[in-house]
Design an enzyme around this catalytic site. Structure first.
Site, PDB file in Angstrom:
ATOM      1  N   TYR A  14      45.437 158.370  19.855  1.00  0.00           N
ATOM      2  CA  TYR A  14      45.249 159.594  20.640  1.00  0.00           C
ATOM      3  C   TYR A  14      45.571 160.822  19.799  1.00  0.00           C
ATOM      4  CZ  TYR A  14      45.540 162.781  24.632  1.00  0.00           C
ATOM      5  OH  TYR A  14      45.361 163.827  25.509  1.00  0.00           O
ATOM      6  N   LYS A  67      42.956 163.812  18.689  1.00  0.00           N
ATOM      7  CA  LYS A  67      43.163 165.195  19.102  1.00  0.00           C
ATOM      8  C   LYS A  67      43.421 166.117  17.897  1.00  0.00           C
ATOM      9  CE  LYS A  67      42.522 164.635  23.488  1.00  0.00           C
ATOM     10  NZ  LYS A  67      41.369 165.245  24.165  1.00  0.00           N
ATOM     11  N   SER A  94      35.448 165.142  36.772  1.00  0.00           N
ATOM     12  CA  SER A  94      35.583 164.682  38.157  1.00  0.00           C
ATOM     13  C   SER A  94      37.031 164.488  38.602  1.00  0.00           C
ATOM     14  CB  SER A  94      34.820 163.368  38.356  1.00  0.00           C
ATOM     15  OG  SER A  94      35.370 162.340  37.552  1.00  0.00           O
TER      16      SER A  94
END
Length: 250
Positions: free
Chosen positions: A157, A161, A16
């Site tokens: 993070y 990843k 979105s």
């Protein structure tokens, strides 16, 4: 829209806003029936759906949190019952809770891992059996340059990843014989809401490190997703493609 629709179905998590939104728009323009999920802002999601439809793009959205396995399983089952099998899955949803490791809280670490890495598992688990049966599928996972070279203040993070990269390569080996490609894209510094809040000094310092001396745009990522999803990407699997202006090369 129903199962009789002859379009391939693409689903983008976290679609979105930012990179995800650009991916949804690009795949819609490429004539996929495209869907995305959201967690909080139903009004924003529905506004985006209306924008897509106004541009002639067939689209749908679903509210669920990718970090919750049961919620994800139920939502994707409903999607596939209503629209048909998901042919292209783009695991884009991600969060950051950046802090130096010495100050990082366990709950924040867990939240990042659960969304960015476990979320990829949760969504992928719901589509692979159907992809295997139909002998076709494209799974495209959004990693990050932080998962390749690391970044100060991003232990959670970067770990999430980097995990996505290992997950991608393993699944590519396991699923290739079933006509399914699995690839990862590792964006560098891309202009999004998350990067817009950085100070001009920080942005300038980052820009000086990038060989192309330019900040990436969400469309740079979306274009690669579309390439990997389409016929042109049929012989590419198990790859991690950095889109970072050369930042990972120095």
């Amino acid at each position: 829209m129903d199962k009789n629709n002859n379009k391939k179905i693409a689903f983008v998590t976290g679609g979105s806003r930012g990179i995800g939104k650009a991916i949804v728009e690009k795949l819609g323009k490429e004539n996929y029936l495209v869907g995305f999920n959201y967690v909080n802002s139903e009004k924003k999601a529905n506004t985006f759906i209306n924008e897509l439809k106004a541009n002639g793009i067939e689209a749908f959205c679903k509210k669920f949190d990718v970090s919750d396995y049961n919620q994800t399983a139920e939502a994707i089952e409903q999607i596939q019952e209503e629209y048909g099998n998901i042919d292209i899955l783009v695991n884009n949803a991600g969060i950051t809770k950046d802090k130096l490791f010495s100050r990082m809280k366990e709950a924040d670490f867990d939240n990042v891992i659960n969304t960015n890495l476990k979320g990829v598992f949760n969504c992928t688990k719901q589509v692979t059996n159907k992809m295997m049966r139909q002998k076709f599928g494209r799974i495209i996972n959004l990693s990050s340059i932080a998962g390749i070279i690391g970044n100060i203040g991003q232990a959670s993070y970067s770990a999430s990843k980097a995990g996505v990269i290992g997950f991608t390569r393993t699944l590519a080996a396991e699923l290739g014989g079933h006509g399914i490609t699995v690839n990862a894209i590792a964006p560098g510094f891309i202009k999004t809401d998350m990067t817009d809040v950085l100070s001009e000094t920080v942005k300038e310092n980052i820009l000086n490190l990038i060989p192309l001396k330019d900040i990436g745009q969400p469309d740079d990522i979306a274009n690669m997703v579309a390439y990997l999803a389409g016929d042109s990407g049929r012989y590419i699997t198990g790859q991690v493609i950095s889109i970072d202006g050369g930042l990972s090369a120095i």
